[in-house]
Design an enzyme around this catalytic site. Structure first.
Site, PDB file in Angstrom:
ATOM      1  N   GLN A 220      35.421   1.421  31.453  1.00  0.00           N
ATOM      2  CA  GLN A 220      36.145   0.247  30.950  1.00  0.00           C
ATOM      3  C   GLN A 220      35.468  -0.275  29.686  1.00  0.00           C
ATOM      4  OE1 GLN A 220      38.951  -0.910  32.161  1.00  0.00           O
ATOM      5  NE2 GLN A 220      39.082  -0.088  34.221  1.00  0.00           N
ATOM      6  N   TYR A 249      42.011   7.678  41.150  1.00  0.00           N
ATOM      7  CA  TYR A 249      41.834   7.604  39.697  1.00  0.00           C
ATOM      8  C   TYR A 249      40.499   6.897  39.431  1.00  0.00           C
ATOM      9  CZ  TYR A 249      46.924   8.214  40.078  1.00  0.00           C
ATOM     10  OH  TYR A 249      48.183   8.638  40.410  1.00  0.00           O
ATOM     11  N   GLU A 270      39.437  11.989  41.335  1.00  0.00           N
ATOM     12  CA  GLU A 270      39.495  11.904  39.873  1.00  0.00           C
ATOM     13  C   GLU A 270      39.736  13.297  39.300  1.00  0.00           C
ATOM     14  OE1 GLU A 270      39.132   9.649  37.171  1.00  0.00           O
ATOM     15  OE2 GLU A 270      39.150  11.481  35.958  1.00  0.00           O
ATOM     16  N   ASP A 318      44.011   3.039  40.232  1.00  0.00           N
ATOM     17  CA  ASP A 318      43.817   2.556  38.867  1.00  0.00           C
ATOM     18  C   ASP A 318      44.239   3.664  37.902  1.00  0.00           C
ATOM     19  OD1 ASP A 318      42.986   1.290  36.583  1.00  0.00           O
ATOM     20  OD2 ASP A 318      40.852   1.358  37.035  1.00  0.00           O
ATOM     21  N   CYS A 345      46.554  -0.884  33.512  1.00  0.00           N
ATOM     22  CA  CYS A 345      46.426  -1.362  32.133  1.00  0.00           C
ATOM     23  C   CYS A 345      47.787  -1.288  31.453  1.00  0.00           C
ATOM     24  CB  CYS A 345      45.385  -0.541  31.380  1.00  0.00           C
ATOM     25  SG  CYS A 345      45.730   1.207  31.382  1.00  0.00           S
TER      26      CYS A 345
HETATM   27  N1  SAH Z   1      38.937   3.319  38.017  1.00  0.00           N
HETATM   28  C1  SAH Z   1      38.169   3.791  36.901  1.00  0.00           C
HETATM   29  C2  SAH Z   1      38.966   4.658  35.929  1.00  0.00           C
HETATM   30  C3  SAH Z   1      40.336   4.187  35.554  1.00  0.00           C
HETATM   31  S1  SAH Z   1      41.062   5.012  34.154  1.00  0.00           S
HETATM   32  C4  SAH Z   1      37.489   2.646  36.196  1.00  0.00           C
HETATM   33  O1  SAH Z   1      37.777   1.482  36.448  1.00  0.00           O
HETATM   34  O2  SAH Z   1      36.615   2.900  35.360  1.00  0.00           O
HETATM   35  C5  SAH Z   1      42.078   6.205  34.880  1.00  0.00           C
HETATM   36  C6  SAH Z   1      41.351   7.443  35.350  1.00  0.00           C
HETATM   37  O3  SAH Z   1      42.332   8.289  35.938  1.00  0.00           O
HETATM   38  C7  SAH Z   1      40.668   8.259  34.275  1.00  0.00           C
HETATM   39  O4  SAH Z   1      39.329   8.487  34.644  1.00  0.00           O
HETATM   40  C8  SAH Z   1      41.446   9.584  34.243  1.00  0.00           C
HETATM   41  O5  SAH Z   1      40.620  10.707  33.965  1.00  0.00           O
HETATM   42  C9  SAH Z   1      41.988   9.637  35.653  1.00  0.00           C
HETATM   43  N2  SAH Z   1      43.219  10.420  35.860  1.00  0.00           N
HETATM   44  C10 SAH Z   1      44.258  10.607  35.032  1.00  0.00           C
HETATM   45  N3  SAH Z   1      45.235  11.312  35.633  1.00  0.00           N
HETATM   46  C11 SAH Z   1      44.809  11.567  36.893  1.00  0.00           C
HETATM   47  C12 SAH Z   1      45.377  12.256  38.014  1.00  0.00           C
HETATM   48  N4  SAH Z   1      46.580  12.810  37.944  1.00  0.00           N
HETATM   49  N5  SAH Z   1      44.656  12.317  39.149  1.00  0.00           N
HETATM   50  C13 SAH Z   1      43.423  11.752  39.237  1.00  0.00           C
HETATM   51  N6  SAH Z   1      42.842  11.092  38.207  1.00  0.00           N
HETATM   52  C14 SAH Z   1      43.514  11.004  37.051  1.00  0.00           C
END
Ligand code: SAH
Length: 492
Positions: A220, A249, A270, A318, A345
């Site tokens: 973030q 995610y 992830e 997320d 977001c």
């Molecule tokens: N929750 C974390 C990251 C959120 S951003 C935080 O707060 O820091 C969204 C994340 O989803 C990213 O790390 C991205 O790599 C991941 N992502 C994107 N598509 C995805 C999918 N299909 N399955 C799992 N993760 C995914």
């Protein structure tokens, strides 16, 4: 030092018109917050209670990740900055209101060093030159700084001297990484990282946990607001020691690790392999052994859980701006966690996804958090609770010996209230038997009784597999208990 807004008067950035990065340029911060609240109200009207937005104490210089694209003007002058919105024209940026000021200074120093080191900047049209972008990440709490030089080729002439010269001006730099991006693409980062100095990653702290962050892992960008965001998510989830939680995610595992302090077990999922590697290291850094991580698509992972008839108490999700997938949302409806905390977001895609969950979930609260002052971007945390959270399959009390046991008639009442439209699960049968008879039965035993009764087996592929292995058979007492449960749920 952060700049202050004087008497509700916004500071105007000289690049505002050219850059276009800050849509809310010139608008007082209080006014920006109101506008964001209005946007959420418009998008999510009638869906649930919208709480007042959580604003930032300091809306300036918050970005811990600063990106500059490098280019050459016709007269040969090297410039760095950002692409003008919707174009590939570079707007030169020396300092920016929302970026970390030290990062801006380091980018300026790099720009100054290029000539003496005879490093050519990359030209998109001719595919010629070396330096494409510079990315700086800072750990707000630790003060660590990572410089990522994104280049067209892995060969960076005089790289050691370049790093030395850079560190002579900025000894605070903790690590320098060369990221090789050989493709003709608008994506900033390539897949390959070569560490030129330091560890190749930085660390930061959030909500009392320490996190390692690699060049391509998501983190973030507004640390002060992230702490508020995560605390809000935890508060809404109202976790307890019995909870099993999914952090979907999960990036480098931040949300899951903050939750892990309070719950029994966390599973993070992830897609980005580098982020998952960071997440695993982070679990060790924080001495946590009740969290594990799975690399892969969150939708596929949840589908697997649904197939295996697994369930969890709380799912944090997320997803990226594009929102979640149909596979993920539909699997949530099968897994039926008691609570879902959906962080987003992009409220537009979130509103779309909430529609899909509405059938079984009540939207309890919508909490906007301002993660991106000066821009129109909005972050929201939404708490959903299952409409039948008190129903049979969501019994919140641990089954065990003696007094912890739930009286059978209360189970029956819950079961009555809950009329499953879908199949009767193995879990339901197991819970019924444990509550009524006080012993556990193995899935394979239930499968065996069902098979002997000529009932369909398609919904328990694992149990069928297990049955192929030589194993003991259920005692007559267990067979009777299973038949009783099957009768109870009107399977026979
Ligand atoms: N929750 C974390 C990251 C959120 S951003 C935080 O707060 O820091 C969204 C994340 O989803 C990213 O790390 C991205 O790599 C991941 N992502 C994107 N598509 C995805 C999918 N299909 N399955 C799992 N993760 C995914």
């Amino acid at each position: 030092m952060a700049r202050q807004e004087k008497a509700g008067q916004a500071q105007v950035c000289p690049l505002a018109k050219k850059c276009g990065g800050c849509d809310y340029q010139g608008i007082a911060y209080e006014e920006q917050l109101k506008k964001k609240e209005q946007t959420v109200k418009k998008l999510m009207k009638g869906m649930g209670e919208i709480l007042p937005i959580i604003g930032a104490e300091d809306p300036y210089c918050y970005r811990n990740k600063v990106h500059a694209v490098f280019s050459r003007k016709r007269n040969g002058e090297i410039v760095s900055g950002i692409y003008q919105e919707g174009t590939h024209k570079v707007v030169p940026v020396e300092t920016c209101q929302i970026e970390d000021q030290k990062a801006d200074a380091i980018i300026g120093t790099i720009r100054g060093l290029l000539k003496s080191f005879k490093i050519k900047v990359y030209d998109e049209d001719t595919d010629y030159g070396l330096l494409r972008h510079v990315l700086i990440r800072t750990g707000a709490k630790t003060g660590q700084i990572m410089v990522v030089l994104v280049t067209r080729s892995p060969i960076f002439p005089s790289k050691n001297n370049f790093v030395k010269a850079l560190r002579a001006v900025h000894p605070e730099i903790s690590t320098v990484v060369l990221n090789v991006n050989e493709r003709k693409t608008s994506m900033v980062l390539g897949a390959r990282n070569i560490t030129l100095y330091g560890k190749g990653y930085i660390e930061d702290e959030l909500c009392g946990c320490r996190f390692r962050i690699s060049p391509t892992s998501f983190y973030q960008i507004n640390p002060a607001q992230t702490e508020k965001l995560y605390k809000t998510a935890m508060m809404l989830a109202r976790l307890n020691k019995r909870n099993v939680v999914v952090d979907a995610y999960c990036g480098i595992g931040t949300i899951g690790m903050v939750a892990a302090k309070t719950v029994k077990e966390v599973i993070g999922v992830e897609l980005n392999g580098e982020a998952v590697r960071d997440a695993k290291v982070n679990a060790h850094l924080n001495n946590m052994n009740n969290i594990r991580f799975v690399e892969g698509d969150a939708g596929v992972f949840l589908e697997g859980m649904a197939d295996r008839e697994e369930t969890v108490d709380v799912v944090f999700m997320d997803p990226p701006r594009s929102g979640s997938s149909e596979a993920f949302l539909q699997s949530l409806l099968v897994i039926r966690p008691k609570k879902i905390v959906y962080i987003s977001c992009e409220p537009q895609t979130q509103a779309r996804d909430l529609q899909a969950l509405k059938k079984d979930y009540k939207i309890e609260a919508i909490q906007p958090v301002d993660m991106f002052p000066m821009t129109e971007k909005i972050e929201t945390v939404v708490l959903l609770s299952h409409k039948k959270a008190d129903s049979y399959i969501h019994i919140d009390v641990e089954f065990g010996e003696g007094e912890g046991k739930i009286p059978v008639d209360s189970i029956a009442k819950r079961a009555e209230a809950y009329k499953p439209k879908e199949k009767v699960t193995y879990k339901m049968i197991k819970e019924y038997i444990e509550a009524k008879y006080g012993f556990k039965v193995h899935t394979a035993y239930i499968a065996e009784v069902k098979r002997n009764l000529g009932l369909p087996m398609y919904d328990a592929p694992n149990a069928v597999e297990e049955l192929k292995q030589p194993r003991k058979h259920p005692t007559p007492e267990k067979v009777e208990a299973i038949k009783d449960a099957l009768r109870y749920f009107a399977v026979i």
